[in-house]
Write a protein that holds these residues in place. Structure first.
Motif, mmCIF file in Angstrom:
data_model
loop_
_atom_site.group_PDB
_atom_site.id
_atom_site.type_symbol
_atom_site.label_atom_id
_atom_site.label_comp_id
_atom_site.label_asym_id
_atom_site.label_seq_id
_atom_site.Cartn_x
_atom_site.Cartn_y
_atom_site.Cartn_z
ATOM 1 N N ASP A 61 -8.927 13.202 15.798
ATOM 2 C CA ASP A 61 -8.189 14.451 15.556
ATOM 3 C C ASP A 61 -9.012 15.469 14.776
ATOM 4 O OD1 ASP A 61 -8.183 13.444 12.972
ATOM 5 O OD2 ASP A 61 -6.003 13.243 12.819
ATOM 6 N N GLY A 62 -10.220 15.084 14.327
ATOM 7 C CA GLY A 62 -11.091 16.000 13.620
ATOM 8 C C GLY A 62 -10.698 16.271 12.180
ATOM 9 N N LEU A 63 -9.683 15.582 11.690
ATOM 10 C CA LEU A 63 -9.189 15.796 10.333
ATOM 11 C C LEU A 63 -9.213 14.523 9.494
ATOM 12 C CD1 LEU A 63 -7.722 17.199 7.999
ATOM 13 C CD2 LEU A 63 -5.573 16.911 9.269
ATOM 14 N N HIS A 64 -8.627 13.474 10.024
ATOM 15 C CA HIS A 64 -8.535 12.233 9.273
ATOM 16 C C HIS A 64 -9.802 11.399 9.457
ATOM 17 C CE1 HIS A 64 -4.323 13.528 9.745
ATOM 18 N NE2 HIS A 64 -4.221 13.072 8.510
ATOM 19 N N PHE A 65 -9.882 10.324 8.719
ATOM 20 C CA PHE A 65 -11.081 9.498 8.790
ATOM 21 C C PHE A 65 -10.911 8.375 9.808
ATOM 22 C CE2 PHE A 65 -11.302 11.724 4.775
ATOM 23 C CZ PHE A 65 -12.598 12.208 4.815
ATOM 24 N N SER A 66 -12.026 7.845 10.256
ATOM 25 C CA SER A 66 -12.025 6.830 11.309
ATOM 26 C C SER A 66 -11.908 5.435 10.730
ATOM 27 C CB SER A 66 -13.321 6.930 12.117
ATOM 28 O OG SER A 66 -14.428 6.525 11.317
ATOM 29 N N GLY A 67 -11.694 4.472 11.616
ATOM 30 C CA GLY A 67 -11.647 3.085 11.189
ATOM 31 C C GLY A 67 -12.948 2.646 10.551
ATOM 32 N N LYS A 68 -14.040 3.254 10.967
ATOM 33 C CA LYS A 68 -15.347 2.937 10.378
ATOM 34 C C LYS A 68 -15.390 3.348 8.909
ATOM 35 C CE LYS A 68 -20.319 3.909 10.985
ATOM 36 N NZ LYS A 68 -21.325 4.628 11.833
ATOM 37 N N GLU A 69 -14.838 4.515 8.604
ATOM 38 C CA GLU A 69 -14.783 4.952 7.203
ATOM 39 C C GLU A 69 -13.805 4.098 6.401
ATOM 40 O OE1 GLU A 69 -15.306 6.984 3.609
ATOM 41 O OE2 GLU A 69 -16.553 6.896 5.413
ATOM 42 N N ALA A 102 0.851 -1.195 0.000
ATOM 43 C CA ALA A 102 0.000 0.000 0.000
ATOM 44 C C ALA A 102 0.887 1.244 0.000
ATOM 45 C CB ALA A 102 -0.915 -0.002 1.215
ATOM 46 N N LEU A 103 0.695 2.098 -0.997
ATOM 47 C CA LEU A 103 1.460 3.335 -1.130
ATOM 48 C C LEU A 103 0.551 4.522 -0.845
ATOM 49 C CD1 LEU A 103 3.223 2.540 -4.543
ATOM 50 C CD2 LEU A 103 4.136 2.150 -2.247
ATOM 51 N N GLY A 104 1.052 5.535 -0.136
ATOM 52 C CA GLY A 104 0.192 6.684 0.102
ATOM 53 C C GLY A 104 0.698 7.691 1.105
ATOM 54 N N ASP A 105 -0.241 8.189 1.907
ATOM 55 C CA ASP A 105 0.052 9.247 2.877
ATOM 56 C C ASP A 105 -0.647 8.913 4.193
ATOM 57 O OD1 ASP A 105 -2.651 9.889 2.325
ATOM 58 O OD2 ASP A 105 -2.075 11.364 0.816
ATOM 59 N N SER A 106 -1.160 9.925 4.897
ATOM 60 C CA SER A 106 -1.767 9.701 6.211
ATOM 61 C C SER A 106 -2.989 8.796 6.161
ATOM 62 C CB SER A 106 -2.161 11.044 6.842
ATOM 63 O OG SER A 106 -3.038 11.759 5.984
ATOM 64 N N TYR A 107 -3.728 8.818 5.062
ATOM 65 C CA TYR A 107 -4.896 7.958 4.955
ATOM 66 C C TYR A 107 -4.493 6.487 4.879
ATOM 67 C CZ TYR A 107 -7.327 12.304 3.788
ATOM 68 O OH TYR A 107 -7.838 13.578 3.814
ATOM 69 N N THR A 108 -3.328 6.217 4.303
ATOM 70 C CA THR A 108 -2.865 4.839 4.163
ATOM 71 C C THR A 108 -2.309 4.296 5.463
ATOM 72 O OG1 THR A 108 -2.398 5.223 1.820
ATOM 73 C CG2 THR A 108 -1.324 3.328 2.835
#
Length: 253
Positions: free
Chosen positions: A228-236, A60-66
């Motif tokens: 943190d109000g910015l990134h997505f949760s484990g549910k998403e 998996a390649l990416g950024d904070s979402y990964t």
């Protein structure tokens, strides 16, 4: 969304030496030995011995979402994908990840350009671009660098475009973090970046998964947003994993 030093954890805590040099991390739980190497560009790479022969390997390649900033390791979408595939009877190794909070396409190009292609992966996913938008990077540069990343992903997937999976950029304008920003402008710019990555994915005949619309549901459901109000949760991330896992399964069988 600022570029930060690497904060990724493997199944075990990373060594102080790795954190000191801010290296690129490749995480894997199905390992026997960990080694440290330096790529030609000076990037420190945390290498894990690959799993036993016969297991399917996913990168998996990416950024904070990964890497799943602000969620637990098990909630990261690559980890959830592997769990779903293993439940389907596919002999998957733990996912390897090259990603850091704040990375742009340029950062990921730099981190992967000297990655040896001695080991091929059965599936490679690519999700990158939100920090290009956030930092005001040009769309033309994004197209150039994203093209290079798709080409690199195909190399890492043993030259098989149908084993590469591009994910669209989710829309953080719906999060509390963006409450004081021009949300419509953010959303429109993310749409522009996604139009570009979708076109490039089509040009190279790799798979494409639109997760942007799913991410926008966080506007009315804060359970889809991390603490943190910015990134997505484990549910998403589970929503993304449930869509991507069957796509990967189809090429692994």
């Amino acid at each position: 969304m600022e570029l930060e030093k690497i904060k990724i954890l493997s199944f075990h805590l990373l060594s102080p030496l790795l954190l000191l040099f801010g290296g690129v991390i490749l995480t894997s739980a199905c390992t026997k030995k960990n080694t440290m190497t330096t790529a030609g560009n000076g990037t420190q790479i945390y290498n894990n011995t690959m799993p036993d022969t016969g297991t399917k390997k996913y990168l998996a390649l990416g950024d904070s979402y990964t890497i799943g900033t602000s969620v637990s390791e098990t909630e990261r979408y690559p980890v959830q994908i592997v769990a779903l595939l293993k439940a389907e009877g596919i002999n998957m190794a733990y996912p390897e990840i090259i990603a850091t909070n704040g990375w742009t396409t340029g950062d990921l190009v730099y981190a992967t350009k000297d990655r040896p292609v001695t080991t091929s992966y059965d599936a490679v996913s690519l999700l990158i671009g939100v920090n290009n938008q956030y930092q005001g990077r040009s769309l033309s540069m994004y197209k150039q660098e994203f093209t290079a990343l798709v080409q690199r992903s195909i190399q890492l997937a043993d030259g098989k475009p149908d084993h590469v999976f591009v994910l669209s950029i989710p829309d953080y304008s719906v999060t509390p973090f963006a409450s004081g920003s021009d949300r419509q402008k953010i959303a429109a710019e993310i749409d522009d970046f996604n139009e570009a990555n979708k076109m490039i994915a089509a040009d190279f005949k790799v798979h494409y998964l639109n997760i942007t619309e799913a991410s926008r549901k966080a506007a009315v459901d804060l359970s889809l947003v991390a603490t943190d109000g910015l990134h997505f949760s484990g549910k998403e991330y589970a929503v993304w994993a449930l869509q991507l896992a069957p796509m990967i399964k189809a090429v692994l069988q």
